[in-house]
Design a protein around this motif. Structure first.
Motif, PDB file in Angstrom:
ATOM      1  N   THR A  88       0.834  -1.198   0.000  1.00 36.69           N
ATOM      2  CA  THR A  88       0.000   0.000   0.000  1.00 36.69           C
ATOM      3  C   THR A  88       0.868   1.247   0.000  1.00 36.69           C
ATOM      4  O   THR A  88       1.863   1.327   0.733  1.00 36.69           O
ATOM      5  N   GLY A 124      -2.676   3.949  -3.565  1.00 34.77           N
ATOM      6  CA  GLY A 124      -3.493   2.763  -3.727  1.00 34.77           C
ATOM      7  C   GLY A 124      -2.841   1.529  -3.154  1.00 34.77           C
ATOM      8  O   GLY A 124      -1.829   1.603  -2.452  1.00 34.77           O
ATOM      9  N   THR A 125      -3.454   0.390  -3.474  1.00 37.94           N
ATOM     10  CA  THR A 125      -3.008  -0.901  -2.965  1.00 37.94           C
ATOM     11  C   THR A 125      -2.764  -1.851  -4.125  1.00 37.94           C
ATOM     12  O   THR A 125      -3.515  -1.870  -5.096  1.00 37.94           O
ATOM     13  N   TRP A 126      -1.698  -2.637  -3.991  1.00 37.72           N
ATOM     14  CA  TRP A 126      -1.357  -3.659  -4.976  1.00 37.72           C
ATOM     15  C   TRP A 126      -1.309  -5.005  -4.267  1.00 37.72           C
ATOM     16  O   TRP A 126      -0.833  -5.103  -3.135  1.00 37.72           O
ATOM     17  N   HIS A 183       5.570   3.404   1.816  1.00 37.08           N
ATOM     18  CA  HIS A 183       4.755   2.226   1.555  1.00 37.08           C
ATOM     19  C   HIS A 183       4.742   1.318   2.774  1.00 37.08           C
ATOM     20  O   HIS A 183       5.549   1.452   3.689  1.00 37.08           O
ATOM     21  N   THR A 205       4.709  -0.346  -9.621  1.00 38.43           N
ATOM     22  CA  THR A 205       4.267  -1.101 -10.791  1.00 38.43           C
ATOM     23  C   THR A 205       4.425  -2.590 -10.529  1.00 38.43           C
ATOM     24  O   THR A 205       5.486  -3.031 -10.077  1.00 38.43           O
ATOM     25  N   ARG A 245      -3.428  -2.215  -9.556  1.00 42.17           N
ATOM     26  CA  ARG A 245      -3.601  -1.218  -8.490  1.00 42.17           C
ATOM     27  C   ARG A 245      -5.072  -1.013  -8.175  1.00 42.17           C
ATOM     28  O   ARG A 245      -5.915  -0.908  -9.065  1.00 42.17           O
ATOM     29  N   PRO A 280      -6.993   1.874  -6.681  1.00 40.26           N
ATOM     30  CA  PRO A 280      -6.734   3.272  -6.307  1.00 40.26           C
ATOM     31  C   PRO A 280      -7.418   3.648  -5.000  1.00 40.26           C
ATOM     32  O   PRO A 280      -8.501   3.156  -4.673  1.00 40.26           O
ATOM     33  N   HIS A 294      -8.954  -8.367  -5.646  1.00 40.93           N
ATOM     34  CA  HIS A 294      -7.919  -8.234  -4.620  1.00 40.93           C
ATOM     35  C   HIS A 294      -8.275  -9.080  -3.401  1.00 40.93           C
ATOM     36  O   HIS A 294      -7.430  -9.811  -2.864  1.00 40.93           O
TER      37      HIS A 294
END
Length: 241
Positions: free
Chosen positions: A33, A37-39, A55, A82, A129, A131, A191
């Protein structure tokens, strides 16, 4: 270069680096995060974190997190976090460079770092991502759905909970996230599903808990985004070519 072995739900709190960082879970799933946003990062993926971007990490399932660092002088095209595909060669290079027990000469280490960068420059980037909005009404609405991604209520009904009209919220979603509301909710559910799969839950249970109408609908949505079925992914399979 480092190895972090994290228990399920263990968190590495907010921090940043003066160098670029490549983070790859050899096993388990990482939720990364930032303020944008969060990945979600499974073992077939890695996330590039540019220098000076605060992060946090959270593990889902027992997770082995490998990290490589690169100076800001390296030539890369990723100006924001990314998610990238990790081919077998890159995975082995990451494993070798991050293994504290490996005694590498400076020349070999430099060579392997160049191989890693070459692989990164040609790696496929993935739109993973989720957002993070800033409008207080959207923040409340998104928090409600994050707490229960299976919530089936349409935007009109959710708007009553946060004191905003459906039209206003639709505009805010497009302006602040780049997604329509259905697109954002679909990304949230994927997610959530990946995090549940990491804990070993069966696909049918994950589909229901993530809000899909049927297991087949979940499998198809997952396959379209990740190129692999959720069952195969949970078993450690590779995405389809």
């Amino acid at each position: 270069m480092s190895v972090n072995r994290l228990a399920h739900r263990e968190r590495i709190d907010w921090h940043d680096h003066t160098t670029h960082q490549l983070v790859h879970p050899l096993r388990g799933v990482l939720q990364v995060t930032t303020g944008r946003g969060t990945w979600v990062v499974p073992p077939t993926r890695a996330v590039w974190l540019p220098a000076n971007v605060p992060h946090t990490h959270q593990a889902h399932g027992p997770t082995e997190m490998r990290s490589l660092i690169f100076t800001t002088a390296v030539q890369v095209t990723f100006e924001e976090p990314t998610v990238l595909t990790v081919e077998p060669l890159l995975r082995e290079v990451i494993r070798t460079l991050s293994d504290e027990r490996t005694d590498l000469s400076p020349e070999l280490r430099h060579h392997l770092e160049q191989v890693a960068l070459h692989q990164l420059r040609s790696a496929e980037t993935l739109p993973l991502r989720l957002p993070t909005p800033t409008d207080p009404r959207l923040v409340r609405l998104c928090a409600m759905l994050a707490a229960d991604p299976a919530d089936p209520r349409p935007l009109r009904e959710l708007g009553r909970e946060v004191g905003a009209a459906e039209r206003t919220l639709s505009r805010l979603f497009r302006d602040e996230t780049g997604f329509t509301f259905p697109q954002w909710r679909g990304r949230l559910r994927l997610h959530h599903a990946m995090l549940l799969l990491a804990t070993g839950l069966p696909v049918t249970r994950v589909a229901a808990d993530a809000g899909y109408a049927s297991p087949s609908a979940f499998i198809e949505a997952f396959r379209l985004v990740f190129g692999i079925t959720p069952g195969r992914w949970a078993g450690g399979g590779e995405p389809a070519s």
